[in-house]
Write an enzyme that holds these catalytic residues in place. Structure first.
Site, PDB file in Angstrom:
ATOM      1  N   GLU A 327       0.800  -1.127  -0.031  1.00  0.00           N
ATOM      2  CA  GLU A 327      -0.020  -0.004   0.066  1.00  0.00           C
ATOM      3  C   GLU A 327       0.970   1.135   0.036  1.00  0.00           C
ATOM      4  O   GLU A 327       0.508   2.222   0.383  1.00  0.00           O
ATOM      5  CB  GLU A 327      -0.873  -0.137   1.249  1.00  0.00           C
TER       6      GLU A 327
HETATM    7  C1  ACM Z   1      -2.095  -5.125   4.351  1.00  0.00           C
HETATM    8  O1  ACM Z   1      -3.115  -5.736   4.657  1.00  0.00           O
HETATM    9  N1  ACM Z   1      -1.898  -4.033   3.720  1.00  0.00           N
HETATM   10  C2  ACM Z   1      -0.849  -6.136   4.157  1.00  0.00           C
END
Ligand code: ACM
Length: 690
Positions: A327
């Site tokens: 992310e």
């Molecule tokens: C995640 O759930 N961003 C690894």
């Protein structure tokens, strides 16, 4: 006994009806002389023998001359567990000349497990002795856990039944990830988590130590990281060393995660110079994907990372280091003209290319410090070095892509506990699905799986109830054969394992019970509330976020926090209604009918009882709609039973009203979901068919 007096008796004893159903459903129909298999995870091979060996005060042990402190401590723990569970005092001499239990380990030099550790063991129990054999002490530790799970009652005594077990894990990486950043988890949570992991043969504790909301470990090289990024809630390095030693002594590897280049807001509070955009940084109190990111274009970033990775590499002995990579939204990279210029100069078309450049440089540093890297599936690109391990959180597909490229992988996507799925739903998801196109060599690159507990919506008081017992079902997925997929049998053993974990000090049952007393103000009132709570589970992470906009500052001691995901009543009620509708034995059917009546009457009574308590305990009004609905659902149950018993068809109006009630009750309301609706629908449908 009439229903009212049964209920009063139960209430006086503080026993919830959920528990009653559990007890009744587990009551053996006849005295059994043979193995009652409650092993979880299921072993590879098990053959029941004849007879059993009684556990008496003369139970003795020999470690066959092995002197390994980890094995000795684990053997003592096993003897203490036998004592606790049987009430029989057992000596702690580990070199008895005429042992009941002999432990033979080929190589007893182990000090900590690694990915390559041989974890196999075999157990041969006859009516006179038990022999546990293993190549390594860590295999023997698993065998000792199995011995504890074998204890059963027979003719009023505790015994270990005669049995031959040959056991070996399907996957070498059987992990559990705990996020301690979003909400800090104090050391007792960590230790009891390790206890429970060992009990179900999980072997990797993935410690998610840093994120936007907290930097939870002491750095001596860079003290500002901890000083400014943790709110004072962090582990010292001495504490970390103790945790690692404890984990090793339980056959568990510790893989720390330092999530970079995104999810680093808490790092940038103390060291803003590492960031891609110069602005004041504060610890994030809300959850999401933030723009703050390490600057991948400056040499100073890699100089810092070299020193930082050096520090953590000497603290954590495991060969694997998790550096996140998930992310990273690239927003701050695009916002900084010199980073954009760097991208142009290096012919990078997107921020993904820049992240790839970053990962490659970080991986080289990881290698310099003699470690291998684990990262979330975002780090997987055609150029990712082959020794990087990919942890798949976005779907099983990326593991196949990884394996096709020669990278090893760990599956987590189906095992996110905050989705609040049932144990059954998660259990049936396999790290190598049926439709896998991987060759058998590629399949060997799938190292296993990890269960993930993210901490946005949990605290130390509620974490266990989110993790256990569901994680034990997944431990079986990772240990046992892919053919081990009998859901009813899994639940039968899981409910027993849940009580064993409660005995080890896990708080998945006691934590919520304590919470209910705080909500309701007295033990009697809490048992009324327990009736309602036993029928509910928390809504999923996303649903809760939608309704609540949960942040780190949201108080967590509320009704939803004391509901349990996949509570026992869901499976118990399913079984009970199934017995009522389908049992061929009239007495069994009649007993099921009576239990259902008691249960439904208790639901009917609980609504008004909670209404009466609410003025003095306003937090009870967090479940106003749910308690009204439970009373109505109790009436639905009673009326369905009456109709079925009397062969009197209900009116169309009644059926429509019940279907509307069931539909409304299925809404996500008051942050909760009912777990009892399917069997109730079955009762209404059956009544309608008469
Ligand atoms: C995640 O759930 N961003 C690894």
């Amino acid at each position: 006994m009439n229903h009212a007096s049964t209920l009063e008796l139960l209430r006086a004893r503080g026993i919830s009806l959920g528990t009653l159903c559990l007890l009744v459903s587990l009551m053996p129909t006849a005295q059994s002389q043979t193995l009652q298999n409650t092993l979880l995870p299921a072993p590879l091979n098990i053959i029941a023998g004849n007879g059993s060996i009684a556990i008496t005060k003369d139970f003795t042990v020999s470690l066959s001359g092995a002197h390994n402190p980890i094995l000795e401590a684990a053997t003592r723990r096993t003897l203490e567990s036998l004592e606790r569970n049987t009430g029989i005092p057992i000596g702690k001499d580990l070199q008895s000349p005429s042992p009941t239990l002999t432990i033979q380990v080929q190589d007893s030099t182990g000090t900590r497990p690694t990915l390559e550790t041989d974890e196999d063991y075999s157990l041969s129990a006859t009516s006179s002795k038990i022999v546990l054999r293993a190549q390594t002490i860590f295999g023997a530790l698993h065998g000792l856990e199995t011995i504890q799970q074998l204890v059963q009652a027979e003719d009023g005594h505790y015994v270990i039944p005669a049995v031959e077990i040959n056991d070996s894990p399907r996957f070498p990486w059987r992990g559990f990830m705990l996020d301690v950043s979003r909400h800090f988890m104090p050391l007792p949570v960590v230790y009891r988590t390790l206890d429970a992991m060992a009990a179900v043969k999980l072997n990797v504790f993935h410690w998610h130590l840093t994120d936007d909301q907290g930097f939870r470990i002491e750095s001596r090289r860079f003290p500002l990281l901890t000083a400014k990024g943790s709110d004072g809630l962090f582990y010292t390095q001495d504490q970390v060393r103790d945790v690692i030693a404890y984990a090793s002594a339980h056959g568990i590897r510790v893989v720390p995660e330092f999530d970079i280049p995104g999810h680093v807001t808490s790092w940038l509070v103390g060291m803003p110079e590492l960031g891609s955009v110069q602005r004041p940084y504060e610890i994030s109190r809300t959850f999401g994907i933030w723009d703050g990111a390490l600057d991948p274009t400056r040499d100073s970033t890699y100089k810092f990372l070299d020193a930082f990775i050096g520090e953590i590499s000497s603290l954590f002995p495991d060969e694997y280091l998790h550096l996140g990579g998930d992310e990273s939204n690239g927003a701050d990279w695009k916002a900084n003209p010199s980073i954009v210029a760097f991208m142009h100069a290096h012919n990078m078309k997107s921020t993904d290319d820049l992240q790839n450049y970053f990962s490659t440089r970080v991986l080289a540093l990881v290698h310099q410090h003699h470690k291998q890297m684990v990262g979330w599936d975002e780090i997987l690109t055609p150029g990712t070095p082959k020794d990087a391990v990919i942890q798949s959180w976005r779907g099983v597909e990326s593991l196949a892509v990884a394996a096709n490229r020669g990278n090893r992988g760990i599956l987590s996507a189906p095992y996110y506990l905050d989705g609040m799925k049932t144990a059954e739903q998660m259990y049936l998801d396999d790290p190598i699905p049926d439709n896998s196109t991987l060759t058998s060599d590629q399949q060997k690159l799938i190292l296993g799986g990890e269960v993930c507990m993210w901490a946005e919506q949990i605290t130390a008081q509620t974490v266990d109830s989110r993790v256990w017992p569901r994680t034990a079902a997944l431990a079986e997925r990772f240990w046992s054969t892919r053919q081990t997929r009998d859901v009813s049998d899994m639940y039968r053993r899981l409910e027993i394992e849940s009580i064993r974990l409660d005995g080890l000090g896990l708080t998945h049952i006691s934590g919520p019970e304590s919470g209910l007393r705080q909500l309701a103000g007295s033990e009697a009132a809490a048992s009324q509330l327990a009736l309602l709570i036993s029928t509910l589970s928390p809504v999923s992470f996303h649903e809760r976020y939608e309704q609540q906009k949960t942040s780190q500052l949201t108080p967590m001691g509320n009704a939803v926090d004391y509901t349990r995901p996949d509570p026992p009543l869901r499976e118990d009620l399913r079984l009970l209604v199934d017995r009522y509708l389908h049992s061929s034995a009239p007495a069994d059917r009649a007993a099921a009918h009576q239990q259902l009546q008691i249960l439904f009457q208790s639901w009917i009574a609980s609504g008004p009882a909670l209404d009466a308590l609410a003025p003095e305990h306003p937090k009870l009004n967090q479940l106003t709609l749910r308690r009204t609905q439970l009373t109505q659902l109790g009436q639905l149950g009673i009326q369905s039973l009456a109709s079925i018993e009397s062969h009197t068809p209900p009116t169309t109006t009644w059926i429509e009203a019940q279907n509307t009630l069931l539909k409304t009750a299925a809404d996500h309301s008051e942050l909760t979901d009912f777990v009892i609706l399917l069997p109730l629908q079955q009762l209404v449908d059956t009544a309608g068919k008469h």
